[in-house]
Design a protein around this motif. Structure first.
Motif, PDB file in Angstrom:
ATOM      1  N   VAL A  29    -109.042  19.998  19.141  1.00 24.38           N
ATOM      2  CA  VAL A  29    -110.046  20.835  18.473  1.00 24.38           C
ATOM      3  C   VAL A  29    -111.270  19.994  18.138  1.00 24.38           C
ATOM      4  O   VAL A  29    -111.339  19.361  17.100  1.00 24.38           O
ATOM      5  N   CYS A  30    -112.237  19.998  19.026  1.00 21.15           N
ATOM      6  CA  CYS A  30    -113.463  19.224  18.833  1.00 21.15           C
ATOM      7  C   CYS A  30    -114.605  20.153  18.439  1.00 21.15           C
ATOM      8  O   CYS A  30    -114.748  21.240  18.990  1.00 21.15           O
ATOM      9  N   TYR A  31    -115.406  19.690  17.489  1.00 18.67           N
ATOM     10  CA  TYR A  31    -116.473  20.510  16.939  1.00 18.67           C
ATOM     11  C   TYR A  31    -117.844  20.044  17.400  1.00 18.67           C
ATOM     12  O   TYR A  31    -118.099  18.850  17.496  1.00 18.67           O
ATOM     13  N   ALA A  32    -118.731  20.994  17.610  1.00 18.13           N
ATOM     14  CA  ALA A  32    -120.153  20.701  17.682  1.00 18.13           C
ATOM     15  C   ALA A  32    -120.669  20.680  16.242  1.00 18.13           C
ATOM     16  O   ALA A  32    -120.042  21.256  15.346  1.00 18.13           O
ATOM     17  N   PRO A  33    -121.794  20.005  15.965  1.00 12.38           N
ATOM     18  CA  PRO A  33    -122.340  20.030  14.606  1.00 12.38           C
ATOM     19  C   PRO A  33    -122.541  21.469  14.132  1.00 12.38           C
ATOM     20  O   PRO A  33    -123.073  22.304  14.854  1.00 12.38           O
ATOM     21  N   HIS A  34    -122.122  21.742  12.908  1.00 14.98           N
ATOM     22  CA  HIS A  34    -122.171  23.094  12.375  1.00 14.98           C
ATOM     23  C   HIS A  34    -122.159  23.028  10.854  1.00 14.98           C
ATOM     24  O   HIS A  34    -122.003  21.955  10.262  1.00 14.98           O
ATOM     25  N   SER A  35    -122.276  24.168  10.220  1.00 16.73           N
ATOM     26  CA  SER A  35    -122.169  24.243   8.764  1.00 16.73           C
ATOM     27  C   SER A  35    -121.467  25.539   8.389  1.00 16.73           C
ATOM     28  O   SER A  35    -121.287  26.430   9.217  1.00 16.73           O
ATOM     29  N   HIS A  36    -121.068  25.623   7.108  1.00 19.82           N
ATOM     30  CA  HIS A  36    -120.373  26.801   6.603  1.00 19.82           C
ATOM     31  C   HIS A  36    -121.129  27.369   5.404  1.00 19.82           C
ATOM     32  O   HIS A  36    -121.873  26.654   4.732  1.00 19.82           O
ATOM     33  N   THR A  37    -120.902  28.625   5.131  1.00 17.53           N
ATOM     34  CA  THR A  37    -121.444  29.207   3.909  1.00 17.53           C
ATOM     35  C   THR A  37    -120.568  28.862   2.714  1.00 17.53           C
ATOM     36  O   THR A  37    -121.004  28.956   1.573  1.00 17.53           O
ATOM     37  N   GLN A  38    -119.313  28.443   2.966  1.00 13.50           N
ATOM     38  CA  GLN A  38    -118.406  28.062   1.892  1.00 13.50           C
ATOM     39  C   GLN A  38    -118.510  26.565   1.587  1.00 13.50           C
ATOM     40  O   GLN A  38    -118.996  25.786   2.398  1.00 13.50           O
ATOM     41  N   TRP A  39    -118.025  26.181   0.406  1.00 13.12           N
ATOM     42  CA  TRP A  39    -117.780  24.769   0.122  1.00 13.12           C
ATOM     43  C   TRP A  39    -116.422  24.440   0.733  1.00 13.12           C
ATOM     44  O   TRP A  39    -115.487  25.249   0.667  1.00 13.12           O
ATOM     45  N   SER A  40    -116.306  23.274   1.366  1.00 12.65           N
ATOM     46  CA  SER A  40    -115.086  22.942   2.092  1.00 12.65           C
ATOM     47  C   SER A  40    -114.562  21.581   1.675  1.00 12.65           C
ATOM     48  O   SER A  40    -115.344  20.663   1.389  1.00 12.65           O
ATOM     49  N   ILE A  41    -113.248  21.439   1.668  1.00 10.93           N
ATOM     50  CA  ILE A  41    -112.610  20.160   1.390  1.00 10.93           C
ATOM     51  C   ILE A  41    -111.412  20.004   2.321  1.00 10.93           C
ATOM     52  O   ILE A  41    -110.565  20.899   2.414  1.00 10.93           O
ATOM     53  N   GLY A  42    -111.367  18.877   3.049  1.00 18.31           N
ATOM     54  CA  GLY A  42    -110.303  18.639   4.007  1.00 18.31           C
ATOM     55  C   GLY A  42    -109.486  17.420   3.643  1.00 18.31           C
ATOM     56  O   GLY A  42    -109.959  16.503   2.971  1.00 18.31           O
ATOM     57  N   ALA A  43    -108.246  17.404   4.104  1.00 23.56           N
ATOM     58  CA  ALA A  43    -107.352  16.268   3.907  1.00 23.56           C
ATOM     59  C   ALA A  43    -106.900  15.774   5.271  1.00 23.56           C
ATOM     60  O   ALA A  43    -106.411  16.561   6.087  1.00 23.56           O
ATOM     61  N   ASP A  80    -111.642   8.062  20.189  1.00 31.31           N
ATOM     62  CA  ASP A  80    -111.033   7.609  21.449  1.00 31.31           C
ATOM     63  C   ASP A  80    -109.755   8.377  21.776  1.00 31.31           C
ATOM     64  O   ASP A  80    -108.765   7.809  22.227  1.00 31.31           O
ATOM     65  N   ASN A  81    -109.772   9.684  21.502  1.00 24.54           N
ATOM     66  CA  ASN A  81    -108.651  10.565  21.812  1.00 24.54           C
ATOM     67  C   ASN A  81    -107.358  10.166  21.090  1.00 24.54           C
ATOM     68  O   ASN A  81    -106.258  10.466  21.538  1.00 24.54           O
ATOM     69  N   GLN A  82    -107.489   9.483  19.963  1.00 25.99           N
ATOM     70  CA  GLN A  82    -106.313   9.116  19.169  1.00 25.99           C
ATOM     71  C   GLN A  82    -105.842  10.321  18.356  1.00 25.99           C
ATOM     72  O   GLN A  82    -106.651  11.116  17.882  1.00 25.99           O
ATOM     73  N   PRO A  83    -104.520  10.457  18.166  1.00 29.34           N
ATOM     74  CA  PRO A  83    -103.997  11.603  17.410  1.00 29.34           C
ATOM     75  C   PRO A  83    -104.480  11.584  15.963  1.00 29.34           C
ATOM     76  O   PRO A  83    -104.601  10.527  15.346  1.00 29.34           O
ATOM     77  N   TRP A  84    -104.778  12.754  15.446  1.00 31.53           N
ATOM     78  CA  TRP A  84    -105.054  12.905  14.025  1.00 31.53           C
ATOM     79  C   TRP A  84    -104.786  14.350  13.642  1.00 31.53           C
ATOM     80  O   TRP A  84    -104.778  15.243  14.490  1.00 31.53           O
ATOM     81  N   ALA A  85    -104.523  14.577  12.375  1.00 29.80           N
ATOM     82  CA  ALA A  85    -104.178  15.902  11.883  1.00 29.80           C
ATOM     83  C   ALA A  85    -104.869  16.120  10.542  1.00 29.80           C
ATOM     84  O   ALA A  85    -105.168  15.158   9.819  1.00 29.80           O
ATOM     85  N   TYR A  86    -105.104  17.384  10.215  1.00 28.33           N
ATOM     86  CA  TYR A  86    -105.807  17.644   8.961  1.00 28.33           C
ATOM     87  C   TYR A  86    -105.539  19.043   8.437  1.00 28.33           C
ATOM     88  O   TYR A  86    -105.048  19.929   9.149  1.00 28.33           O
ATOM     89  N   LEU A  87    -105.865  19.215   7.164  1.00 29.31           N
ATOM     90  CA  LEU A  87    -105.899  20.501   6.496  1.00 29.31           C
ATOM     91  C   LEU A  87    -107.329  20.721   6.018  1.00 29.31           C
ATOM     92  O   LEU A  87    -108.012  19.770   5.632  1.00 29.31           O
ATOM     93  N   MET A  88    -107.802  21.960   6.041  1.00 24.74           N
ATOM     94  CA  MET A  88    -109.151  22.249   5.555  1.00 24.74           C
ATOM     95  C   MET A  88    -109.112  23.494   4.675  1.00 24.74           C
ATOM     96  O   MET A  88    -108.620  24.549   5.106  1.00 24.74           O
ATOM     97  N   LEU A  89    -109.609  23.352   3.457  1.00 22.27           N
ATOM     98  CA  LEU A  89    -109.686  24.467   2.528  1.00 22.27           C
ATOM     99  C   LEU A  89    -111.136  24.915   2.410  1.00 22.27           C
ATOM    100  O   LEU A  89    -112.017  24.105   2.115  1.00 22.27           O
ATOM    101  N   TYR A  90    -111.389  26.195   2.667  1.00 21.65           N
ATOM    102  CA  TYR A  90    -112.713  26.781   2.529  1.00 21.65           C
ATOM    103  C   TYR A  90    -112.734  27.594   1.234  1.00 21.65           C
ATOM    104  O   TYR A  90    -111.868  28.452   1.023  1.00 21.65           O
ATOM    105  N   VAL A  91    -113.711  27.322   0.379  1.00 26.34           N
ATOM    106  CA  VAL A  91    -113.769  27.941  -0.937  1.00 26.34           C
ATOM    107  C   VAL A  91    -115.067  28.738  -1.060  1.00 26.34           C
ATOM    108  O   VAL A  91    -116.157  28.215  -0.796  1.00 26.34           O
ATOM    109  N   ASP A  92    -114.954  29.981  -1.470  1.00 26.32           N
ATOM    110  CA  ASP A  92    -116.111  30.846  -1.632  1.00 26.32           C
ATOM    111  C   ASP A  92    -117.107  30.210  -2.604  1.00 26.32           C
ATOM    112  O   ASP A  92    -116.746  29.850  -3.741  1.00 26.32           O
TER     113      ASP A  92
END
Length: 285
Positions: A29-43, A80-92
């Motif tokens: 899951v690769c992202y292009a630069p973007h933004s959200h209307t929510q405040w976000s916090i990821g782990a 460099d295509n190394q494994p990684w995992a995350y959680l992302m919380l989107y807050v109104d």
């Protein structure tokens, strides 16, 4: 637990102000630069990644938290295509604004950006994962989930308020007005001539000034805003074709391609809330 390359989304209509995303293999899951209307916090729950936040880049590892203000351009991608995992919380954003205001952290009920981009304290990572585990557990009571969310975010807001704040560079009023115009007309056709007339800028100066303060060109911002409109529609159960049309896309395939590029998930994946209630936020140690 089993790993899947597909992102998993958690939502509950009884807690409409929060949404959780879980990715077990961030290489998919690769992202292009973007933004959200929510405040976000990821782990970061596994491996490491590069967190691009406005003009700065941060190397983040398992146990780190990343924080994103609404409207701030960012991207988080594998190294460099190394494994990684995350959680992302989107807050109104309005809900979090009120939470901070009621806690006495804001002088008025108006959003103020949080300057902290990353947090590397184990106690906050552990509390984040505990909250995520609660949200993902179908056997936990509604009051339990509400309590975990409010308690975690309230305590975190107090922690962040104690950290020194960098002086933010304010965008010119003309750029702020352009942002507001694009927000209000995101689903419509917008011309550069119209934006120049509104701002009084020449075409070249307008694009440079907008990108300097927003991180995207006016067109890229407009497309990003359309995706956020489509995302909100999908969340409410709107069919993909209708969501695409209402958000200003000429056709559904264009919407789907752009959604995947900015959200790192297909519209169908986003709309399908995970029914695997046995999934846990972190792997057993």
């Amino acid at each position: 637990m089993s790993h899947t390359p597909k992102p998993l989304f958690w939502r509950d209509s009884r807690l409409p102000h929060v949404e959780l995303r879980k990715v077990s293999d961030g290489r998919k899951v690769c992202y292009a630069p973007h933004s959200h209307t929510q405040w976000s916090i990821g782990a970061i729950t596994g491996g490491k990644s590069t967190f691009q936040y406005r003009e700065n880049a941060y190397r983040v590892n398992e146990g780190d938290l990343v924080l994103m203000n609404p409207g701030w351009v960012h991207a988080c991608n594998p190294i460099d295509n190394q494994p990684w995992a995350y959680l992302m919380l989107y807050v109104d954003t309005p809900w979090l604004t009120d939470l901070r205001f009621q806690a006495g952290l804001l002088s008025e009920s108006r959003w103020r950006d949080i300057p902290t981009p990353t947090l590397s304290k184990p106690v906050w990572y552990q509390r984040y994962c505990r909250m995520a585990d609660c949200l993902l557990d179908d056997h936990r009571d509604l009051l339990d989930k509400q309590t975990e969310v409010v308690e975690f975010l309230s305590d975190l807001m107090h922690e962040l308020a104690q950290q020194s704040a960098e002086q933010a560079i304010q965008a010119p009023e003309a750029v702020t007005a352009l942002i507001q115009y694009l927000d209000n007309h995101a689903a419509e056709e917008v011309s550069l001539d119209t934006l120049c007339e509104l701002s009084g800028y020449s075409a070249g100066h307008l694009i440079r000034a907008f990108k300097q303060h927003v991180g995207l060109t006016p067109h890229a911002y407009l497309v990003n805003r359309r995706i956020q409109l489509g995302r909100d529609a999908l969340k409410n159960g709107t069919p993909i074709a209708e969501a695409a049309q209402n958000a200003g896309f000429a056709d559904q395939p264009h919407f789907q391609r752009t959604f995947k590029r900015l959200m790192a998930a297909t519209p169908n994946q986003y709309q399908t809330v995970s029914s695997d209630q046995q999934v846990q936020a972190t792997d057993p140690q």
